[in-house]
Design a protein around this motif. Structure first.
Motif, PDB file in Angstrom:
ATOM      1  N   GLN A  36     -10.439   2.812  -2.282  1.00 21.77           N
ATOM      2  CA  GLN A  36      -9.861   1.487  -2.086  1.00 21.77           C
ATOM      3  C   GLN A  36     -10.938   0.627  -1.449  1.00 21.77           C
ATOM      4  O   GLN A  36     -11.394   0.896  -0.342  1.00 21.77           O
ATOM      5  N   GLU A  60       2.201   1.930  -3.481  1.00 17.41           N
ATOM      6  CA  GLU A  60       1.171   2.489  -4.362  1.00 17.41           C
ATOM      7  C   GLU A  60       0.879   3.941  -4.012  1.00 17.41           C
ATOM      8  O   GLU A  60       0.764   4.804  -4.889  1.00 17.41           O
ATOM      9  N   TRP A 110      -7.508  -6.038  -3.127  1.00 12.92           N
ATOM     10  CA  TRP A 110      -8.303  -4.818  -3.145  1.00 12.92           C
ATOM     11  C   TRP A 110      -8.406  -4.291  -4.575  1.00 12.92           C
ATOM     12  O   TRP A 110      -7.526  -4.531  -5.401  1.00 12.92           O
ATOM     13  N   THR A 111      -9.452  -3.548  -4.816  1.00 14.94           N
ATOM     14  CA  THR A 111      -9.587  -2.785  -6.053  1.00 14.94           C
ATOM     15  C   THR A 111      -9.411  -1.305  -5.721  1.00 14.94           C
ATOM     16  O   THR A 111     -10.008  -0.805  -4.764  1.00 14.94           O
ATOM     17  N   LEU A 112      -8.572  -0.616  -6.497  1.00 17.26           N
ATOM     18  CA  LEU A 112      -8.391   0.825  -6.354  1.00 17.26           C
ATOM     19  C   LEU A 112      -8.938   1.528  -7.581  1.00 17.26           C
ATOM     20  O   LEU A 112      -8.711   1.072  -8.710  1.00 17.26           O
ATOM     21  N   ARG A 142     -10.855   4.546   2.015  1.00 21.12           N
ATOM     22  CA  ARG A 142     -10.414   3.148   2.105  1.00 21.12           C
ATOM     23  C   ARG A 142     -11.397   2.349   2.961  1.00 21.12           C
ATOM     24  O   ARG A 142     -11.744   2.750   4.065  1.00 21.12           O
ATOM     25  N   GLU A 153      -2.722  -6.856  -0.424  1.00 20.98           N
ATOM     26  CA  GLU A 153      -2.161  -6.366   0.829  1.00 20.98           C
ATOM     27  C   GLU A 153      -2.018  -7.521   1.812  1.00 20.98           C
ATOM     28  O   GLU A 153      -2.904  -8.374   1.922  1.00 20.98           O
ATOM     29  N   TRP A 182       0.845  -1.204   0.000  1.00 23.19           N
ATOM     30  CA  TRP A 182       0.000   0.000   0.000  1.00 23.19           C
ATOM     31  C   TRP A 182       0.876   1.248   0.000  1.00 23.19           C
ATOM     32  O   TRP A 182       0.584   2.212  -0.720  1.00 23.19           O
TER      33      TRP A 182
END
Length: 266
Positions: free
Chosen positions: A136, A26, A251-253, A107, A196, A23
């Motif tokens: 997120q 990113e 996760w999808t961002l 998030r 993550e 994380w």
């Protein structure tokens, strides 16, 4: 029953979690590319990510959460940095001025929202021209990956299929998120995935004991104590060996940019 973050006994459920290195990588990339000076950490909880954003050079971080209990916890956990402030607010009413922020970071928040449109419209109002809304979240596509050594959460749904129905009701698919953002005046810049590490356990037994605590796993609050023990036994059978366990989540961002025309101008 779902976890109640307003309750005193749950106030530290997520406070002690460490920020994952993937994380950080990113976020460093995003901060370097866009250099936001004022970031709203929406649904900040105990303020973990608010503090890290400030440590990474954001000069003004506003942590916003609807729970007075969580805001109190965040303030108690706060460092001496003057870059971070906390206040009570919500996704649909942040209690911030219009055109105030460069980025809204949400998030693990939007799965708590039944209707996304009002939240994204509020984000449009709070953001400056070309401001960014960074989401997120875990979508159904993320959650329902098969159970494996990499994706242990997948075993939850193998054991209790009814949890899949609960998760589906509270998770928004990517297509729906995109549509709601665009309807609120945003342009989708990028959508991608991130794995993550949520926890590392020296032994399988340590992992199973952690499951029993339900800590940081709101979905497990949908199970009774008896059901939870059945899940623990199922995990014990499904996970081979006694080696160290690294627990991960996908996760999808989604990064969206506020379009030039505000909602009030359209």
């Amino acid at each position: 029953m779902a976890i109640d973050f307003h309750h005193e006994q749950n106030r530290f459920s997520y406070t002690n979690r460490e920020v994952d290195s993937s994380w950080l990588e990113e976020m460093n990339t995003i901060l370097e590319a866009y250099a936001p000076q004022h970031v709203v950490d929406l649904g900040c909880g105990g303020g973990i990510y608010s503090r890290v954003l400030a440590e990474r050079g954001v000069s003004n971080v506003t942590g916003v959460d609807s729970s007075k209990t969580m805001i109190q916890t965040a303030e108690e956990e706060a460092s001496s940095s003057k870059a971070v402030t906390y206040q009570v607010g919500s996704a649909t009413e942040m209690n911030l001025s219009s055109n105030a922020a460069d980025m809204v970071f949400a998030r693990a928040l939007i799965h708590h929202l039944k209707d996304l449109a009002p939240a994204f419209e509020e984000g449009n109002r709070v953001l400056k021209r070309d401001g960014l809304y960074l989401i997120q979240t875990r979508t159904p596509e993320d959650c329902f990956l098969p159970g494996s050594a990499e994706h242990l959460r997948g075993y939850f749904f193998h054991c209790y299929p009814h949890l899949k129905e609960i998760e589906t009701r509270r998770r928004h698919p990517v297509k729906g998120i995109h549509s709601a953002l665009q309807g609120a005046g945003f342009q989708i810049e990028k959508t991608w995935h991130l794995w993550e590490t949520r926890a590392e356990h020296e032994t399988k037994q340590q992992f199973l004991d952690d499951i029993r605590l339900r800590k940081g796993r709101s979905l497990l609050h949908e199970l009774s104590d008896q059901q939870l023990e059945i899940l623990v036994a199922y995990l014990d059978r499904s996970i081979q060996g006694e080696k160290r366990i690294v627990e991960k989540d996908r996760w999808t961002l989604i990064l969206a940019k506020k379009q030039y025309k505000s909602l009030t101008q359209r």
